[in-house]
Design an enzyme around this catalytic site. Structure first.
Site, PDB file in Angstrom:
ATOM      1  N   ASP A 117       0.840  -1.201   0.000  1.00  0.00           N
ATOM      2  CA  ASP A 117       0.000   0.000   0.000  1.00  0.00           C
ATOM      3  C   ASP A 117       0.876   1.253   0.000  1.00  0.00           C
ATOM      4  O   ASP A 117       1.374   1.674   1.035  1.00  0.00           O
ATOM      5  CB  ASP A 117      -0.913  -0.018   1.243  1.00  0.00           C
ATOM      6  CG  ASP A 117      -1.831   1.194   1.305  1.00  0.00           C
ATOM      7  OD1 ASP A 117      -1.918   1.928   0.296  1.00  0.00           O
ATOM      8  OD2 ASP A 117      -2.470   1.398   2.360  1.00  0.00           O
ATOM      9  N   LYS A 119       1.664   7.999   0.414  1.00  0.00           N
ATOM     10  CA  LYS A 119       2.054   8.056   1.820  1.00  0.00           C
ATOM     11  C   LYS A 119       3.416   8.715   1.975  1.00  0.00           C
ATOM     12  O   LYS A 119       4.232   8.682   1.061  1.00  0.00           O
ATOM     13  CB  LYS A 119       2.157   6.621   2.378  1.00  0.00           C
ATOM     14  CG  LYS A 119       0.848   5.914   2.598  1.00  0.00           C
ATOM     15  CD  LYS A 119       1.075   4.512   3.134  1.00  0.00           C
ATOM     16  CE  LYS A 119      -0.243   3.769   3.343  1.00  0.00           C
ATOM     17  NZ  LYS A 119      -1.096   4.356   4.383  1.00  0.00           N
ATOM     18  N   ASP A 147       0.172  -4.993   4.593  1.00  0.00           N
ATOM     19  CA  ASP A 147      -1.225  -4.624   4.386  1.00  0.00           C
ATOM     20  C   ASP A 147      -2.060  -5.787   3.835  1.00  0.00           C
ATOM     21  O   ASP A 147      -3.214  -5.608   3.471  1.00  0.00           O
ATOM     22  CB  ASP A 147      -1.304  -3.399   3.466  1.00  0.00           C
ATOM     23  CG  ASP A 147      -2.468  -2.486   3.808  1.00  0.00           C
ATOM     24  OD1 ASP A 147      -3.028  -2.621   4.912  1.00  0.00           O
ATOM     25  OD2 ASP A 147      -2.836  -1.645   2.958  1.00  0.00           O
ATOM     26  N   ASP A 205      -5.727   6.459  -0.592  1.00  0.00           N
ATOM     27  CA  ASP A 205      -5.090   5.664   0.469  1.00  0.00           C
ATOM     28  C   ASP A 205      -6.129   4.954   1.339  1.00  0.00           C
ATOM     29  O   ASP A 205      -5.789   4.099   2.144  1.00  0.00           O
ATOM     30  CB  ASP A 205      -4.201   6.580   1.327  1.00  0.00           C
ATOM     31  CG  ASP A 205      -3.189   5.801   2.156  1.00  0.00           C
ATOM     32  OD1 ASP A 205      -3.061   4.576   1.927  1.00  0.00           O
ATOM     33  OD2 ASP A 205      -2.530   6.408   3.010  1.00  0.00           O
ATOM     34  N   GLU A 226      -7.970   2.570   0.553  1.00  0.00           N
ATOM     35  CA  GLU A 226      -8.221   1.574  -0.498  1.00  0.00           C
ATOM     36  C   GLU A 226      -8.769   0.258   0.036  1.00  0.00           C
ATOM     37  O   GLU A 226      -9.434  -0.471  -0.687  1.00  0.00           O
ATOM     38  CB  GLU A 226      -6.926   1.319  -1.282  1.00  0.00           C
ATOM     39  CG  GLU A 226      -5.965   0.288  -0.678  1.00  0.00           C
ATOM     40  CD  GLU A 226      -5.394   0.667   0.685  1.00  0.00           C
ATOM     41  OE1 GLU A 226      -5.461   1.861   1.032  1.00  0.00           O
ATOM     42  OE2 GLU A 226      -4.892  -0.223   1.397  1.00  0.00           O
ATOM     43  N   ARG A 249     -11.121  -0.483   2.160  1.00  0.00           N
ATOM     44  CA  ARG A 249     -12.592  -0.576   2.134  1.00  0.00           C
ATOM     45  C   ARG A 249     -13.113  -0.739   0.715  1.00  0.00           C
ATOM     46  O   ARG A 249     -14.175  -1.315   0.502  1.00  0.00           O
ATOM     47  CB  ARG A 249     -13.186   0.660   2.838  1.00  0.00           C
ATOM     48  CG  ARG A 249     -12.859   1.972   2.188  1.00  0.00           C
ATOM     49  CD  ARG A 249     -13.024   3.161   3.135  1.00  0.00           C
ATOM     50  NE  ARG A 249     -11.892   3.308   4.051  1.00  0.00           N
ATOM     51  CZ  ARG A 249     -11.809   4.255   4.986  1.00  0.00           C
ATOM     52  NH1 ARG A 249     -12.797   5.126   5.141  1.00  0.00           N
ATOM     53  NH2 ARG A 249     -10.742   4.327   5.760  1.00  0.00           N
TER      54      ARG A 249
HETATM   55  N1  BES Z   1      -3.257   0.177   5.293  1.00  0.00           N
HETATM   56  C1  BES Z   1      -3.608   1.467   5.761  1.00  0.00           C
HETATM   57  C2  BES Z   1      -3.863   1.498   7.274  1.00  0.00           C
HETATM   58  C3  BES Z   1      -2.654   1.343   8.145  1.00  0.00           C
HETATM   59  C4  BES Z   1      -1.728   2.358   8.256  1.00  0.00           C
HETATM   60  C5  BES Z   1      -2.468   0.195   8.866  1.00  0.00           C
HETATM   61  C6  BES Z   1      -0.624   2.205   9.082  1.00  0.00           C
HETATM   62  C7  BES Z   1      -1.374   0.039   9.705  1.00  0.00           C
HETATM   63  C8  BES Z   1      -0.439   1.046   9.803  1.00  0.00           C
HETATM   64  C9  BES Z   1      -4.867   1.957   5.072  1.00  0.00           C
HETATM   65  O1  BES Z   1      -5.001   1.558   3.754  1.00  0.00           O
HETATM   66  C10 BES Z   1      -4.821   3.438   5.093  1.00  0.00           C
HETATM   67  O2  BES Z   1      -3.962   3.988   4.482  1.00  0.00           O
HETATM   68  N2  BES Z   1      -5.767   4.056   5.805  1.00  0.00           N
HETATM   69  C11 BES Z   1      -5.797   5.466   5.928  1.00  0.00           C
HETATM   70  C12 BES Z   1      -7.245   5.906   5.827  1.00  0.00           C
HETATM   71  C13 BES Z   1      -7.408   7.390   5.707  1.00  0.00           C
HETATM   72  C14 BES Z   1      -6.894   7.853   4.354  1.00  0.00           C
HETATM   73  C15 BES Z   1      -8.873   7.717   5.851  1.00  0.00           C
HETATM   74  C16 BES Z   1      -5.209   5.849   7.286  1.00  0.00           C
HETATM   75  O3  BES Z   1      -5.431   5.140   8.265  1.00  0.00           O
HETATM   76  O4  BES Z   1      -4.492   6.840   7.326  1.00  0.00           O
HETATM   77 ZN    ZN Z   2      -4.079  -0.153   3.195  1.00  0.00          ZN
HETATM   78 MN    MN Z   3      -4.047   2.873   2.425  1.00  0.00          MN
END
Ligand code: BES
Ligand code: ZN
Ligand code: MN
Length: 496
Positions: free
Chosen positions: A273, A280, A291, A350, A352, A354
């Site tokens: 991811d 990111k 991920d 990001d 993604e 869901r």
């Molecule tokens: N895979 C990430 C969530 C994540 C981040 C898990 C760090 C473990 C450590 C997910 O896809 C993500 O990026 N989520 C975003 C959502 C936001 C854009 C609403 C997040 O948590 O920042």
């Molecule tokens: Zn993710």
């Molecule tokens: Mn993400």
């Protein structure tokens, strides 16, 4: 490690090492007492010199204990006898195994399962002991060219049963624990593999391998063309930026009656991811190879189910893809029609997980599920809320949530429930589409679940956010194998 359950007196065991407990302050466990008696108080005399008091974390290795047939005697500090809880028991067992593998003993007889743990029976103590030991001995060396595996001398561990009456439940606990440990190992191996190796295609090939290994598991792989035919557009919208083709993996374990409703497990399989166009920051981005831990936990749970021979049906569904930026990648503001027919405005590429899960959840309807549980490293917000101890749990059916919470308590792989009220659901309404893929800054774990909740109206559903529990960061970086113990316990409970 080879495990055996045996009843018999400690002082009569002919073995390379005996492991017995000592409580605070200098109180002997039953096995230690028996040895003390035949050795002319060798243990109590040694202890009196002050080398061990019985505190948690303490240990003492003794040789040439008079009258003992065993080569060594390992004393393990167990803390206060009356107050041993689940966590303390696991720590005691872990301490013992870590000491034991540093000795030259090739086999040992362990009497620690005789100690009393509050509200726990012999079955539980053996299950936990074996899982704790296997988990502690896990190493990931697939990519080391030198010193591949640390050479461990200990090959065989006998776990003591207080009387012959306990042998049956001990054997059952052992069989379950070995199955769960095997599943957890696969989960950790898949998760620890780097993303250049562990691609969606790699996961699909691993699934096919499971289909070959276990007659009870049937595997089907869908490619992007087939997904397009089913209108899995939100899933495909995530895959657009990547050169690696996405896969939808279905694994059906048939241990129950033909036609009995399956328990469906849906695992997020983002093999890397980057965030996509909403890219990111660089720090710790390597960890986004993890991920796909939700997907890996589905693989591991199916292996455990097949090894144990659970008498139920379980279906694993894994949407697998990378999330990359690229010339054809999805852009913030794009609107996509999901398989369910609902439209989604993608405000942040990001978010993604869901997007791939919602189509996989809609797809799950066709299995006429008993329940559906999705498992996903979904939100960083979940780490903020719960840290690394509990997985986040959200559900549209309270009895299912209770079952999952209980399974977590039993195994020590715990979850904690968060609400998914309408008040939160409103936050993902979009001015341009049926919904948007992010809420605001508030309650990120919950708004992510509310998004999924819009695709799960037709069945009993629970969502496990494992962002904080699936792997450990820092010096001991690595996958934990969670929540395989929780999931298998839930399924064991459903098998009764
Ligand atoms: N895979 C990430 C969530 C994540 C981040 C898990 C760090 C473990 C450590 C997910 O896809 C993500 O990026 N989520 C975003 C959502 C936001 C854009 C609403 C997040 O948590 O920042
Ligand atoms: Zn993710
Ligand atoms: Mn993400």
């Amino acid at each position: 490690m080879e495990f055996l359950i045996k009843s018999g007196n400690a002082e009569k065991q002919r073995t390379a090492c005996l492991v017995v407990g000592v409580f605070e302050s200098r109180k002997l466990s039953p096995a230690a007492k028996a040895i003390d008696k035949i050795s002319d108080k060798f243990i109590s005399n040694t202890i009196r010199r002050g080398d061990i008091e019985g505190k948690p974390g303490q240990s003492l290795l003794l040789y040439n204990v008079p009258g003992l047939l065993a080569d060594r005697l390992l004393l393990i500090g167990c803390g206060k006898e009356r107050e041993i809880n689940d966590n303390q028991y696991r720590n005691i067992v872990a301490n013992a195994i870590n000491q034991l593998i540093n000795t030259g003993a090739t086999e040992a007889v362990n009497y620690l399962p005789e100690i009393n743990v509050k509200n726990r029976d012999y079955y539980w103590k053996i299950r936990q002991a074996v899982q704790t030991i296997e988990s502690n001995l896990y190493e990931f060396n697939e990519f080391k060219t030198k010193n591949k595996a640390s050479r461990k001398k200990l090959k065989k561990l006998i776990l003591a049963a207080p009387t012959r009456k306990e042998l049956n439940s001990g054997e059952r606990a052992l069989q379950h624990a070995v199955g769960i440990s095997k599943g957890m190992k696969l989960t950790r191996d898949l998760a620890n593999r780097p993303a250049n190796v562990c691609t969606p295609t790699h996961l699909a090939n691993q699934a096919k391998e499971l289909g070959k290994t276990y007659k009870s598991i049937k595997v089907k792989i869908m490619n992007e063309e087939e997904m397009a035919k089913l209108n899995m557009n939100t899933l495909l919208s995530v895959a657009r930026g990547s050169r690696e083709p996405a896969k939808l993996i279905t694994m059906e374990y048939k241990g129950g009656k033909a036609g009995s409703k399956p328990y469906v497990l849906v695992g997020k399989g983002v093999t890397f991811d980057t965030g996509g166009i909403s890219i990111k920051p660089a720090a710790a981005m390597d960890e986004m190879k993890y991920d796909m831990c939700g997907a890996a936990s589905v693989f591991g749970t199916l292996v455990a189910a097949a090894e144990i021979g659970l008498p139920i049906n379980i279906t694993g569904v894994v949407p697998a893809t990378e999330n990359m930026p690229g010339g054809r990648a999805t852009k913030p503001g794009d609107i996509i029609k999901s398989m369910s027919g609902q439209t989604v405005e993608i405000l942040n590429t990001d978010a993604e997980g869901r997007l791939i899960l919602c189509d996989a959840l809609t797809y799950s309807e066709r299995f006429n599920p008993a329940t559906v549980i999705d498992i996903a490293t979904l939100t960083g917000a979940c780490i903020v809320a719960l840290g690394s101890h509990a997985s986040g749990l959200m559900s549209n059916h309270n009895p299912l949530a209770k079952d999952i919470l209980n399974a977590g308590e039993t195994t020590g792989d715990r979850a904690w429930q968060l609400p998914i009220w309408d008040d939160y659901d409103k936050l993902i309404n979009s001015p341009f589409a049926d919904m948007q893929n992010i809420g605001g800054r508030e309650a990120g774990t919950i708004t992510a679940a509310c998004f999924l909740g819009r695709f799960t109206k037709k069945f009993h559903w629970a969502h496990l956010d494992i962002a904080g529990t699936a792997w450990i960061t820092g010096k001991k970086k690595g996958a934990t194998g969670r929540p395989v113990p929780l999931l298998v316990q839930y399924l064991l409970d459903k098998s009764k």
